[in-house]
Design a protein around this motif. Structure first.
Motif, PDB file in Angstrom:
ATOM      1  N   TYR A 152       0.840  -1.256  -0.020  1.00  0.00           N
ATOM      2  CA  TYR A 152       0.034  -0.166   0.127  1.00  0.00           C
ATOM      3  C   TYR A 152       0.877   1.276  -0.022  1.00  0.00           C
ATOM      4  CZ  TYR A 152      -3.443   3.518   1.607  1.00  0.00           C
ATOM      5  OH  TYR A 152      -4.147   4.545   1.652  1.00  0.00           O
ATOM      6  N   GLU A 153       0.681   2.147  -0.862  1.00  0.00           N
ATOM      7  CA  GLU A 153       1.116   3.463  -0.896  1.00  0.00           C
ATOM      8  C   GLU A 153       0.179   4.445  -0.843  1.00  0.00           C
ATOM      9  OE1 GLU A 153       3.383   6.068  -4.234  1.00  0.00           O
ATOM     10  OE2 GLU A 153       4.410   4.036  -3.840  1.00  0.00           O
ATOM     11  N   SER A 154       0.184   5.112  -0.005  1.00  0.00           N
ATOM     12  CA  SER A 154      -0.903   6.413   0.378  1.00  0.00           C
ATOM     13  C   SER A 154      -0.964   7.411  -0.796  1.00  0.00           C
ATOM     14  CB  SER A 154      -0.797   6.905   1.719  1.00  0.00           C
ATOM     15  OG  SER A 154      -1.679   8.012   1.998  1.00  0.00           O
ATOM     16  N   PRO A 155      -2.187   7.517  -1.416  1.00  0.00           N
ATOM     17  CA  PRO A 155      -2.379   8.591  -2.412  1.00  0.00           C
ATOM     18  C   PRO A 155      -2.017  10.045  -1.922  1.00  0.00           C
ATOM     19  CG  PRO A 155      -4.376   7.203  -2.396  1.00  0.00           C
ATOM     20  CD  PRO A 155      -3.362   6.674  -1.095  1.00  0.00           C
ATOM     21  N   ARG A 156      -1.267  10.558  -2.579  1.00  0.00           N
ATOM     22  CA  ARG A 156      -0.726  12.236  -2.171  1.00  0.00           C
ATOM     23  C   ARG A 156      -0.769  12.903  -3.492  1.00  0.00           C
ATOM     24  NH1 ARG A 156       2.630   8.578   0.241  1.00  0.00           N
ATOM     25  NH2 ARG A 156       4.293   9.064  -1.354  1.00  0.00           N
ATOM     26  N   PRO A 157      -2.134  13.332  -3.950  1.00  0.00           N
ATOM     27  CA  PRO A 157      -2.254  14.124  -5.142  1.00  0.00           C
ATOM     28  C   PRO A 157      -1.522  15.359  -4.747  1.00  0.00           C
ATOM     29  CG  PRO A 157      -4.445  13.220  -4.009  1.00  0.00           C
ATOM     30  CD  PRO A 157      -3.339  12.995  -3.258  1.00  0.00           C
ATOM     31  N   THR A 158      -1.024  16.048  -5.918  1.00  0.00           N
ATOM     32  CA  THR A 158      -0.478  17.367  -5.824  1.00  0.00           C
ATOM     33  C   THR A 158      -1.244  18.369  -6.495  1.00  0.00           C
ATOM     34  OG1 THR A 158       0.968  16.969  -7.694  1.00  0.00           O
ATOM     35  CG2 THR A 158       1.817  16.440  -5.451  1.00  0.00           C
ATOM     36  N   SER A 159      -2.078  18.086  -7.230  1.00  0.00           N
ATOM     37  CA  SER A 159      -2.711  18.870  -8.187  1.00  0.00           C
ATOM     38  C   SER A 159      -4.219  18.523  -8.480  1.00  0.00           C
ATOM     39  CB  SER A 159      -1.992  19.177  -9.526  1.00  0.00           C
ATOM     40  OG  SER A 159      -2.716  20.166 -10.383  1.00  0.00           O
ATOM     41  N   GLY A 160      -5.054  19.289  -8.078  1.00  0.00           N
ATOM     42  CA  GLY A 160      -6.542  18.885  -8.450  1.00  0.00           C
ATOM     43  C   GLY A 160      -7.093  17.744  -7.684  1.00  0.00           C
ATOM     44  N   ILE A 161      -8.166  17.403  -7.885  1.00  0.00           N
ATOM     45  CA  ILE A 161      -9.167  16.482  -7.138  1.00  0.00           C
ATOM     46  C   ILE A 161      -8.916  15.080  -7.884  1.00  0.00           C
ATOM     47  CG2 ILE A 161     -11.299  15.709  -6.238  1.00  0.00           C
ATOM     48  CD1 ILE A 161     -11.903  18.532  -6.412  1.00  0.00           C
ATOM     49  N   HIS A 162      -8.266  14.002  -7.388  1.00  0.00           N
ATOM     50  CA  HIS A 162      -7.848  12.796  -8.066  1.00  0.00           C
ATOM     51  C   HIS A 162      -9.033  11.772  -7.492  1.00  0.00           C
ATOM     52  CE1 HIS A 162      -3.697  13.336  -9.226  1.00  0.00           C
ATOM     53  NE2 HIS A 162      -4.098  14.672  -8.931  1.00  0.00           N
ATOM     54  N   ARG A 163      -9.526  10.941  -8.427  1.00  0.00           N
ATOM     55  CA  ARG A 163     -10.129   9.721  -8.241  1.00  0.00           C
ATOM     56  C   ARG A 163      -9.475   8.623  -7.791  1.00  0.00           C
ATOM     57  NH1 ARG A 163     -12.727   9.385 -13.912  1.00  0.00           N
ATOM     58  NH2 ARG A 163     -10.609   9.980 -14.218  1.00  0.00           N
ATOM     59  N   ILE A 164      -9.670   8.124  -6.643  1.00  0.00           N
ATOM     60  CA  ILE A 164      -8.922   6.691  -6.181  1.00  0.00           C
ATOM     61  C   ILE A 164      -9.989   5.615  -6.263  1.00  0.00           C
ATOM     62  CG2 ILE A 164      -7.643   5.691  -4.233  1.00  0.00           C
ATOM     63  CD1 ILE A 164      -6.395   8.480  -5.580  1.00  0.00           C
ATOM     64  N   VAL A 165      -9.422   4.637  -6.962  1.00  0.00           N
ATOM     65  CA  VAL A 165     -10.592   3.561  -7.620  1.00  0.00           C
ATOM     66  C   VAL A 165     -10.087   2.285  -6.924  1.00  0.00           C
ATOM     67  CG1 VAL A 165     -11.704   2.454  -9.356  1.00  0.00           C
ATOM     68  CG2 VAL A 165     -10.991   4.875  -9.606  1.00  0.00           C
ATOM     69  N   LEU A 166     -10.861   1.468  -6.324  1.00  0.00           N
ATOM     70  CA  LEU A 166     -10.618   0.335  -5.652  1.00  0.00           C
ATOM     71  C   LEU A 166     -11.506  -0.768  -6.446  1.00  0.00           C
ATOM     72  CD1 LEU A 166     -10.491   2.247  -2.922  1.00  0.00           C
ATOM     73  CD2 LEU A 166      -9.719  -0.155  -2.299  1.00  0.00           C
ATOM     74  N   VAL A 167     -10.794  -1.777  -7.019  1.00  0.00           N
ATOM     75  CA  VAL A 167     -11.739  -2.864  -8.037  1.00  0.00           C
ATOM     76  C   VAL A 167     -11.163  -4.164  -7.591  1.00  0.00           C
ATOM     77  CG1 VAL A 167     -11.778  -3.222 -10.532  1.00  0.00           C
ATOM     78  CG2 VAL A 167     -11.002  -1.020 -10.070  1.00  0.00           C
ATOM     79  N   LEU A 168     -12.424  -4.768  -7.670  1.00  0.00           N
ATOM     80  CA  LEU A 168     -12.283  -6.105  -7.310  1.00  0.00           C
ATOM     81  C   LEU A 168     -12.451  -7.088  -8.340  1.00  0.00           C
ATOM     82  CD1 LEU A 168     -11.794  -7.952  -4.620  1.00  0.00           C
ATOM     83  CD2 LEU A 168     -14.400  -8.232  -4.383  1.00  0.00           C
ATOM     84  N   PHE A 169     -11.708  -8.023  -8.650  1.00  0.00           N
ATOM     85  CA  PHE A 169     -11.900  -9.191  -9.685  1.00  0.00           C
ATOM     86  C   PHE A 169     -11.920 -10.452  -9.193  1.00  0.00           C
ATOM     87  CE2 PHE A 169      -9.537  -5.559 -11.939  1.00  0.00           C
ATOM     88  CZ  PHE A 169     -10.240  -5.524 -13.021  1.00  0.00           C
ATOM     89  N   ARG A 170     -12.777 -11.514  -9.550  1.00  0.00           N
ATOM     90  CA  ARG A 170     -12.577 -12.845  -9.231  1.00  0.00           C
ATOM     91  C   ARG A 170     -11.423 -13.467 -10.066  1.00  0.00           C
ATOM     92  NH1 ARG A 170     -17.292 -17.553  -9.358  1.00  0.00           N
ATOM     93  NH2 ARG A 170     -15.949 -18.988  -8.816  1.00  0.00           N
TER      94      ARG A 170
END
Length: 175
Positions: free
Chosen positions: A108-126
């Motif tokens: 895990y690497e914590s998100p650290r946006p520097t510019s604007g609003i970022h979408r952080i997406v978590l996706v689950l696959f079987r």
């Protein structure tokens, strides 16, 4: 596959930018501390320093899942030419458990946006079976669709996203 145009994943552009349309078939619950993530919620980097608790549904412990966490808005939402950045990858998660029961192959690497609003997406696959997904070897310019195709993961079974901007940023995502 028809998707409701009011679905938060469609409204937020996750469907299209990161994922193809899919039908959710399993529960995915993501919690940072005491805060449960809801699609489109705003969370600051200081609130996500540590990896979240991730719980997945399902009924059969013999089914295994892969969790992918990406930022498609790198380096900035207005110029995401480095899309996507891989923040976390966990494989071999048994159904009815959580990410802590899986194999963390990209830490895990914590998100650290520097510019604007970022979408952080978590996706689950079987997964097709256990130990069938391997470390990609890089984080920048990761591609969730290509990764899923490489390991025959098919379409996602669940996804959730939140918005994140630097702690001293202001405003909200404009759609």
């Amino acid at each position: 596959m028809s998707v409701n145009p009011r679905d938060p994943l469609v409204v937020g552009g996750v469907i299209g930018d990161v994922l193809e349309r899919f039908t959710r078939s399993i529960d995915l619950r993501v919690t940072y501390g005491q805060r449960e993530v809801a699609n489109g919620s705003d969370i600051r980097p200081s609130q996500i320093l540590n990896k979240p608790r991730v719980e997945i549904g399902g009924e059969d412990l013999r089914n295994f899942y892969t969790l992918v966490m990406v930022d498609p808005d790198v380096p900035s939402p207005s110029n995401p030419h480095l899309r996507e950045y891989l923040h976390w990858l966990v494989t071999d998660i048994p159904a009815t458990t959580g990410a802590n029961f899986g194999n963390e192959i990209v830490s895990y690497e914590s998100p650290r946006p520097t510019s604007g609003i970022h979408r952080i997406v978590l996706v689950l696959f079987r997964q097709l079976g256990r130990q069938t997904v391997y470390e990609p070897g890089w984080r920048p310019q990761f591609n969730t669709r290509e990764f899923a195709a490489l390991y025959n993961l098919g379409l996602p079974v669940a996804a959730i996203y939140f918005n994140c901007q630097r702690d001293n940023g202001c405003g909200g995502r404009r759609i």
